[in-house]
Design a protein around this motif. Structure first.
Motif, short mmCIF file in Angstrom:
data_model
loop_
_atom_site.label_atom_id
_atom_site.label_comp_id
_atom_site.label_asym_id
_atom_site.label_seq_id
_atom_site.Cartn_x
_atom_site.Cartn_y
_atom_site.Cartn_z
N SER A 1 123.35 35.68 35.59
CA SER A 1 123.87 34.47 35.88
C SER A 1 124.49 33.11 35.56
O SER A 1 123.35 32.79 35.06
CB SER A 1 123.98 34.60 37.46
OG SER A 1 122.28 34.07 37.87
N GLY A 2 125.53 32.34 36.21
CA GLY A 2 124.89 30.27 36.61
C GLY A 2 125.93 29.98 35.34
O GLY A 2 126.63 28.86 35.65
N GLY A 3 127.27 31.08 35.06
CA GLY A 3 128.03 30.41 34.12
C GLY A 3 129.12 29.82 35.12
O GLY A 3 129.47 29.93 35.59
N GLY A 4 130.21 29.32 34.04
CA GLY A 4 131.64 28.85 34.81
C GLY A 4 131.68 27.53 34.06
O GLY A 4 131.72 27.81 32.53
N LEU A 5 132.60 27.39 34.82
CA LEU A 5 133.84 25.91 33.71
C LEU A 5 133.41 24.56 34.12
O LEU A 5 132.83 24.12 35.14
CB LEU A 5 135.10 26.65 34.53
CG LEU A 5 136.67 24.56 33.96
CD1 LEU A 5 136.30 24.92 32.42
CD2 LEU A 5 137.57 24.60 34.78
N VAL A 6 132.63 24.24 33.31
CA VAL A 6 132.15 22.21 33.05
C VAL A 6 132.84 21.55 32.48
O VAL A 6 133.10 21.86 31.96
CB VAL A 6 130.37 22.45 32.90
CG1 VAL A 6 130.27 23.24 31.66
CG2 VAL A 6 129.82 21.10 33.39
N GLN A 7 132.84 20.32 33.04
CA GLN A 7 133.47 19.23 32.10
C GLN A 7 132.43 19.06 30.98
O GLN A 7 130.78 18.64 31.44
CB GLN A 7 133.79 17.74 32.56
CG GLN A 7 135.26 18.31 33.39
CD GLN A 7 135.29 16.84 34.62
OE1 GLN A 7 134.52 15.92 34.44
NE2 GLN A 7 136.56 17.52 34.66
N PRO A 8 132.67 18.70 29.72
CA PRO A 8 132.50 17.64 28.61
C PRO A 8 131.36 17.02 29.32
O PRO A 8 131.41 15.81 30.33
CB PRO A 8 132.52 17.47 27.84
CG PRO A 8 133.97 17.86 27.65
CD PRO A 8 134.34 17.98 29.29
N GLY A 9 130.02 16.45 29.06
CA GLY A 9 128.85 15.71 30.03
C GLY A 9 127.83 16.87 31.21
O GLY A 9 126.94 16.02 31.43
N GLY B 1 131.65 30.19 25.36
CA GLY B 1 131.50 31.30 24.74
C GLY B 1 130.99 32.07 25.90
O GLY B 1 130.47 31.52 26.92
N VAL B 2 131.15 33.63 25.35
CA VAL B 2 129.51 34.03 25.82
C VAL B 2 128.89 34.23 26.52
O VAL B 2 128.11 34.42 24.74
CB VAL B 2 130.72 35.66 26.10
CG1 VAL B 2 129.73 36.81 26.94
CG2 VAL B 2 132.27 35.64 26.04
N TYR B 3 128.50 34.01 26.94
CA TYR B 3 126.54 33.95 26.74
C TYR B 3 125.68 35.36 27.29
O TYR B 3 125.87 35.67 28.21
CB TYR B 3 126.06 33.05 27.44
CG TYR B 3 126.16 31.60 27.16
CD1 TYR B 3 127.63 31.21 26.50
CD2 TYR B 3 125.20 30.67 26.38
CE1 TYR B 3 127.65 29.90 25.91
CE2 TYR B 3 125.40 28.89 25.64
CZ TYR B 3 126.10 29.00 25.70
OH TYR B 3 126.37 27.90 25.51
N GLY C 1 126.68 39.56 29.57
CA GLY C 1 127.55 38.30 29.14
C GLY C 1 128.10 37.88 29.71
O GLY C 1 128.05 38.18 31.35
N ILE C 2 127.89 36.21 30.14
CA ILE C 2 128.68 35.65 31.38
C ILE C 2 129.48 34.41 30.32
O ILE C 2 128.77 33.95 29.76
CB ILE C 2 127.21 35.11 32.26
CG1 ILE C 2 128.69 34.26 33.15
CG2 ILE C 2 126.90 33.67 31.28
CD1 ILE C 2 128.01 33.97 34.74
#
Length: 122
Positions: free
Chosen positions: A6-14, A91-93, A115-116
């Motif tokens: 859990s905890g994946g998603g979309l994030v901006q660089p940095g 990627g998929v983690y 995977g997430i």
């Protein structure tokens, strides 16, 4: 018997994300746990691994200084704190476990989560 990420998603660089890996139906207490990732068109690669006692931690060169692996055996949970994320971290983690740890390589790990997705993009 499975691992659940859990905890994946979309994030901006940095930006930052923290992934969690929880064992469902078995204990992680005696297992080394690793985080692996797979980008489209690429092979699965080891990101970071931690021994059962946390004495040994290994990191891929590309994430050293940015990612931190840790575990809380009382909670049967392994974490991957990811800071200063870059687009190439996309990627998929997957998390995976093994009772016999030698290298942070996918072939050495027997039990896997589904995977997430982690996407780093502006």
């Amino acid at each position: 018997l499975q691992l659940v990420e859990s905890g994946g998603g979309l994030v901006q660089p940095g930006g930052s994300l923290r992934l969690s890996c929880v064992a469902d139906g078995f204990t992680l207490e005696n297992s080394a746990v690793g985080w692996f990732r797979q980008a489209p068109g690429k092979e699965r690669e080891g990101v970071s691994c931690i021994s059962s006692t946390s004495y040994i931690t290994d990191y891929a060169e590309s994430v050293k200084g940015r990612f931190t692996i840790s575990r809380d055996n009382a909670k049967e949970t392994v974490y991957l704190q990811m800071n200063n994320l870059k687009p190439e971290d996309t990627g998929v983690y997957y998390c995976a476990s093994t009772l016999l740890y030698r290298y942070c390589a996918a072939a050495d790990f027997a039990s896997w989560g589904q995977g997430i997705q982690v996407t780093v993009s502006s």
